[in-house]
Design an enzyme around this catalytic site. Structure first.
Site, short mmCIF file in Angstrom:
data_model
loop_
_atom_site.label_atom_id
_atom_site.label_comp_id
_atom_site.label_asym_id
_atom_site.label_seq_id
_atom_site.Cartn_x
_atom_site.Cartn_y
_atom_site.Cartn_z
N CYS A 93 55.06 103.51 -2.72
CA CYS A 93 56.48 103.55 -3.07
C CYS A 93 56.71 104.47 -4.26
O CYS A 93 57.79 105.01 -4.43
CB CYS A 93 56.97 102.15 -3.42
N GLY A 122 56.04 92.98 3.63
CA GLY A 122 55.60 92.41 2.37
C GLY A 122 56.72 92.37 1.34
O GLY A 122 56.85 91.40 0.58
N THR A 123 57.53 93.41 1.31
CA THR A 123 58.61 93.48 0.33
C THR A 123 59.59 92.33 0.54
O THR A 123 59.96 91.63 -0.41
CB THR A 123 59.34 94.84 0.46
N ASN A 129 47.14 96.70 -5.96
CA ASN A 129 47.19 97.75 -4.95
C ASN A 129 46.77 99.11 -5.47
O ASN A 129 46.42 99.98 -4.68
CB ASN A 129 48.60 97.84 -4.35
N THR A 135 66.42 87.11 14.78
CA THR A 135 65.49 87.05 15.92
C THR A 135 64.16 87.67 15.54
O THR A 135 64.10 88.77 15.00
CB THR A 135 66.10 87.81 17.12
N GLN A 194 46.93 93.02 -0.44
CA GLN A 194 45.72 93.87 -0.43
C GLN A 194 44.44 93.07 -0.17
O GLN A 194 43.34 93.65 -0.23
CB GLN A 194 45.60 94.64 -1.76
N ALA A 253 51.27 93.11 7.62
CA ALA A 253 50.27 93.44 8.65
C ALA A 253 49.75 94.86 8.59
O ALA A 253 48.62 95.13 9.01
CB ALA A 253 50.88 93.17 10.03
N HIS A 254 50.54 95.78 8.05
CA HIS A 254 50.13 97.18 8.17
C HIS A 254 49.02 97.60 7.22
O HIS A 254 48.55 98.72 7.27
CB HIS A 254 51.35 98.13 8.06
C1 PLP Z 1 50.47 94.68 -3.32
C2 PLP Z 1 51.60 95.04 -2.40
N1 PLP Z 1 52.62 94.19 -2.25
C3 PLP Z 1 53.64 94.45 -1.42
C4 PLP Z 1 53.69 95.61 -0.69
C5 PLP Z 1 54.88 95.88 0.18
O1 PLP Z 1 54.61 95.62 1.54
P1 PLP Z 1 55.53 96.28 2.68
O2 PLP Z 1 55.19 97.74 2.69
O3 PLP Z 1 55.13 95.60 3.94
O4 PLP Z 1 56.94 96.03 2.32
C6 PLP Z 1 52.66 96.55 -0.83
C7 PLP Z 1 52.69 97.82 -0.07
O5 PLP Z 1 52.39 98.88 -0.59
C8 PLP Z 1 51.57 96.24 -1.69
O6 PLP Z 1 50.53 97.07 -1.83
#
Ligand code: PLP
Length: 371
Positions: free
Chosen positions: A322, A77-78, A151, A237, A179, A200-201
């Protein structure tokens, strides 16, 4: 040599940080690990990998109501959010970036690095549409980013309204749907997002797979450059096995969504009633929220509550994973008008596909004991 992680009699209520891997996803990952060919190679081994990659892309695209070529895989996601913000802003020559005040740090800090201005929220945690309308009318905005659900507290933003306002003035709109995808119905074009990201996680897929769904004609420079993978949007890849795991996890999450939401809604009611029963305030009580998250303000420091709960065998968090581990004031709560002290006193409980009523009871009992 590491053994499988098996914590004794633990209760996991931190799905919004990372959910346990769904067994179907694990099985798929293991299966795909044997496909060692590079999906970009033209030989039979490469093409076998390519077929599986295309299939996973199609599954994910179908579930979100888009064509497969609109799906770009990233490392999470980041990275997906970084790609959208940096990529669109780099292509938009000097225009302004507007980012809501309640975004996850990966959007917020990326926004700051790009000189973004914050879209304020009201006391209910919802973005101020009046503010946004005025700023859009100035005609110099290059991108708007407002998350689908927050989140920390699960509050759902009026995404369709934001998207419509952006569309009316031809400004691209990005939503971080990390979320919501796999938790509530997400149809990209019905929401109206030009760019939508998820990982995905959070719904029982593996960590390390992110997705950007975008309009094909959108101008966005790649951040990771190299080969022509992902239609030149993201070089490198592809992580075939993890992507395959993500696809089947999303398939199961969507297939079971109604049932999982019904259970999650009941859990939310139980947690909120128990919290209010001991005098805690539920954040966003009267705002639309996803079912799998509840944030409460406690009379103690949030990190002390998290540690106290952990010692009682229950995993929760302070808000964003985080930010956990530090005594950190929640920028989300501050943006909603909570005091600096209150913004350090919140904790988040979240649940999902494998949570049982017993887990929720254990969580509520531990919360009672710790507070
Ligand atoms: C709203 C939101 N965006 C982005 C992320 C980041 O995703 P990733 O952990 O896959 O980098 C998170 C993860 O905590 C999240 O809750």
């Amino acid at each position: 040599m590491f053994g499988a992680f098996r914590a004794p009699a633990r209760t996991y209520l931190d799905y919004a940080a990372s959910a346990p891997l769904r067994p179907v996803a694990k099985a798929r990952i293991v299966e795909l690990l044997d496909l060692f060919g590079n999906p970009s190679s033209i030989h039979a081994e490469g093409q076998a990998a390519r077929m599986e990659l295309d299939q996973s892309r199609r599954v994910i695209a179908d579930l979100l109501g888009v064509r497969a070529e609109r799906v770009v895989f990233t490392s999470g996601g980041t990275e997906a959010n970084n790609l959208c913000l940096r990529g669109v802003m780099q292509a938009s020559s000097g225009k302004r970036l507007l980012v809501s005040a309640i975004e996850h740090d990966c959007v917020r800090n990326t926004g700051k690095a790009l000189g973004a201005e914050e879209i304020p929220v009201d006391n209910g945690g919802l973005v101020r549409l009046d503010w946004l309308r005025e700023e859009l009318a100035r005609g110099d905005v290059g991108l708007v980013s407002v998350m689908h659900a927050n989140n920390e507290n699960g509050i759902l933003q009026p995404i369709e309204a934001v998207a419509a306002m952006c569309k009316a003035v031809g400004v691209p709109f990005h939503t971080d749907a990390v979320q919501t995808v796999g938790h509530v119905p997400v149809h990209v074009d019905e929401l109206g997002a030009d760019l939508l990201t998820f990982t995905a996680h959070k719904f029982g897929g593996p960590r390390g797979v992110g997705v950007v769904v975008l309009k094909p004609e959108l101008e966005m420079l790649a951040s990771i450059t190299g080969g022509a993978q992902e239609r030149n949007r993201r070089a490198g890849t592809e992580n075939l096995a993890a992507i395959g795991g993500a696809a089947v996890a999303l398939e199961e999450a969507v297939a079971n969504m109604n049932a999982e939401r019904t259970v999650a809604r009941a859990f939310n009611a139980t947690v909120c009633a128990a919290a209010e029963g001991i005098g805690l305030r539920v954040v966003g009580k009267d705002s639309p929220r996803v079912e799998h998250v509840a944030q409460v303000i406690t009379p103690k420091n949030g990190s002390d509550v998290v540690i106290g709960m952990d010692l009682k065998g229950v995993a929760i968090s302070q808000g964003s994973a985080c930010g956990s581990g530090k005594v950190k004031e929640s920028h989300v709560l501050r943006a909603m008008g909570y005091s600096a002290e209150e913004a350090t006193q919140a904790v988040r409980l979240s649940w999902g596909w494998a949570t049982t009523e017993g887990d929720i009871q254990a969580g509520v009992n531990a919360l009672n004991a710790v507070l």
